[in-house]
Write an enzyme that holds these catalytic residues in place. Structure first.
Site, PDB file in Angstrom:
ATOM      1  N   PHE A 254      37.287  48.166  43.222  1.00  0.00           N
ATOM      2  CA  PHE A 254      37.957  48.804  42.027  1.00  0.00           C
ATOM      3  C   PHE A 254      38.473  47.560  41.232  1.00  0.00           C
ATOM      4  O   PHE A 254      39.051  46.575  41.869  1.00  0.00           O
ATOM      5  CB  PHE A 254      39.118  49.716  42.380  1.00  0.00           C
ATOM      6  CG  PHE A 254      38.688  50.918  42.954  1.00  0.00           C
ATOM      7  CD1 PHE A 254      38.754  51.985  42.160  1.00  0.00           C
ATOM      8  CD2 PHE A 254      38.866  50.923  44.535  1.00  0.00           C
ATOM      9  CE1 PHE A 254      38.313  53.354  43.092  1.00  0.00           C
ATOM     10  CE2 PHE A 254      38.416  52.196  45.110  1.00  0.00           C
ATOM     11  CZ  PHE A 254      38.269  53.066  44.544  1.00  0.00           C
ATOM     12  N   ASP A 255      38.351  47.604  39.946  1.00  0.00           N
ATOM     13  CA  ASP A 255      39.106  46.859  39.026  1.00  0.00           C
ATOM     14  C   ASP A 255      40.605  47.294  38.868  1.00  0.00           C
ATOM     15  O   ASP A 255      40.986  48.341  39.432  1.00  0.00           O
ATOM     16  CB  ASP A 255      38.578  46.714  37.580  1.00  0.00           C
ATOM     17  CG  ASP A 255      39.329  45.795  36.637  1.00  0.00           C
ATOM     18  OD1 ASP A 255      39.980  44.916  36.930  1.00  0.00           O
ATOM     19  OD2 ASP A 255      39.327  46.181  35.402  1.00  0.00           O
ATOM     20  N   GLY A 256      41.487  46.419  38.566  1.00  0.00           N
ATOM     21  CA  GLY A 256      42.966  47.055  38.528  1.00  0.00           C
ATOM     22  C   GLY A 256      43.300  47.677  37.052  1.00  0.00           C
ATOM     23  O   GLY A 256      43.588  48.890  37.125  1.00  0.00           O
ATOM     24  N   PHE A 371      33.963  49.786  40.043  1.00  0.00           N
ATOM     25  CA  PHE A 371      34.589  50.340  38.847  1.00  0.00           C
ATOM     26  C   PHE A 371      35.116  49.245  38.189  1.00  0.00           C
ATOM     27  O   PHE A 371      36.035  48.672  38.658  1.00  0.00           O
ATOM     28  CB  PHE A 371      35.423  51.581  39.406  1.00  0.00           C
ATOM     29  CG  PHE A 371      34.974  52.768  40.072  1.00  0.00           C
ATOM     30  CD1 PHE A 371      34.227  53.612  39.329  1.00  0.00           C
ATOM     31  CD2 PHE A 371      34.946  52.864  41.419  1.00  0.00           C
ATOM     32  CE1 PHE A 371      33.586  54.861  39.799  1.00  0.00           C
ATOM     33  CE2 PHE A 371      34.198  53.873  42.109  1.00  0.00           C
ATOM     34  CZ  PHE A 371      33.809  54.897  41.450  1.00  0.00           C
TER      35      PHE A 371
END
Length: 412
Positions: A254-256, A371
């Site tokens: 995941f991106d943040g 993502f």
């Protein structure tokens, strides 16, 4: 005077009285007839049969005719040849539901071209004519296989639990095409029992009814519609080259900002630049960020991870999560980690890149899906062989929305 007649001795006695001749061989020995109360001698066992993968290896497991092999093993061998009974689908309210479009799960470029150039009737006819030909795997296929691998291990540990992944095929294809989709799913031995085929209409309105936790599609317009409805969603892209991924562990990266978290911090960057962003993050380090569109999916993954942890299997857990962010660790990383902690969540690994490209690092991680809210990072991941998914959320979409082809009604 009458004559006395001497009676001859019985035959048995006469035989005993016969002289034995030394020049003759002794009579052959004869076995007594078998007793009727005894079992006949056992029949010899048939020669061992070789099973696939055991040719030339005598006495291997699975050779039911091998000498001395118990009947139970032979029976188990033949039982394994019988069709397996599929597990029962969990109730939607108890499961983690992943809705996947048909074009995300399978490659349908040729069929889509026919639809675009020749129309729906030619498209349906082509599908009917080729319904016994399975589709090739698409971008979401490895991800779905990894979900099912996790389910297998969960069922082993918790046979009665319904806290499992449940995959729903969500498509606006016509029902006539359903046979080819079913044949393809059975061909690859996928466990997908729930279908939603809307016959040309958008399936977005059905997502909440299916209790969807994540929606993956190749149609950016439908993904945006799902995000607007408050459903975690992403547009999935096939990588530029194939990269082998784990078959035993689901890996999700995941991106943040604007993915797990809100786009609050990105708004500061866009409006005031990086220096102000660093000051803002330092001043608000102990204030949790608001949640982003995929926070709920990470939460669902964490819930399943804890089921393995409770069995002492933290290091062998078949789910692994990654935070891969362009943030700098020293200047803005603490707020991201403290936000996750405030939610009672964690990722197995946290990678702060300070603006460096994400593609090379993702190549080392080899996630089943990554993502991100920015197409720049999605494209970089694709080039390195990672299946990437774009989350159309936040201010980055308003400032620079990627050019998209006009979507056709049957582009699902």
């Amino acid at each position: 005077m009458g004559c006395l007649i001497k009676r001859a001795p019985p035959a048995r006695q006469r035989l005993r009285e016969l002289p034995v001749r030394a020049d003759l061989p002794p009579p052959p020995c004869t076995e007594p007839p078998p007793r009727t109360d005894q079992q006949p001698p056992p029949r010899p066992e048939p020669p061992a049969m070789e099973t696939p993968g055991t040719a030339g290896t005598p006495g291997t497991a699975g050779a039911p005719g091998a000498a001395g092999r118990p009947w139970e093993e032979a029976k188990a061998f033949y039982d394994n040849l019988a069709p397996k009974k599929k597990p029962k689908s969990p109730k939607p309210e108890n499961a983690i539901t992943i809705a996947v479009s048909s074009r995300a799960l399978f490659r349908m470029e040729e069929e889509q071209k026919i639809y675009s150039e020749q129309g729906v009737e030619a498209y349906v006819k082509y599908q009917l004519d080729h319904e016994n030909e399975p589709f090739l795997p698409g971008a979401a296929f490895p991800f779905v296989k990894a979900l099912e691998a996790v389910n297998t291990k969960l069922r082993e540990l918790y046979p009665d639990s319904e806290e499992l992944f449940d995959i729903v095929l969500m498509t606006n294809n016509h029902a006539q095409v359903g046979v080819r989709l079913i044949n393809s799913i059975n061909h690859y031995d996928l466990f997908i029992e729930r279908f939603c085929m809307t016959g040309g209409n958008s399936p977005i309105c059905y997502l909440k009814a299916y209790h969807t936790n994540l929606y993956l599609s190749s149609d950016a317009e439908k993904v945006s519609g799902a995000i607007e409805e408050g459903i975690a969603a992403a547009t999935i892209f096939s990588p530029s080259k194939d990269l082998e991924v784990s078959e035993n562990q689901l890996r999700v990266a995941f991106d943040g900002d604007a993915v797990l978290f809100s786009d609050e911090s990105e708004q500061i960057v866009k409006a005031h630049g990086l220096d102000m962003f660093f000051e803002h993050e330092k001043a608000h380090e102990n204030k949790p960020l608001a949640q982003g569109p995929l926070k709920g999916f990470l939460e669902a993954l964490g819930k399943l991870q804890k089921k393995f942890y409770s069995k002492g299997l933290r290091m062998e857990c078949p789910i692994r999560t990654y935070l891969v962010t362009a943030r700098s660790a020293a200047s803005s990383g603490a707020r991201a980690l403290k936000t996750l902690r405030s939610w009672g969540l964690e990722t197995d690994e946290a990678l702060f890149l300070a603006g460096a490209p994400k593609g090379p690092l993702l190549k080392k991680i080899r996630p089943h899906i990554f993502f991100d809210d920015q197409m720049f990072h999605v494209e970089g991941a694709k080039e390195m062989g990672t299946v990437a998914a774009h989350v159309p959320y936040g201010i980055a979409q308003k400032h620079k929305r990627p050019a998209q082809e006009k979507q056709t009604p049957n582009s699902k």
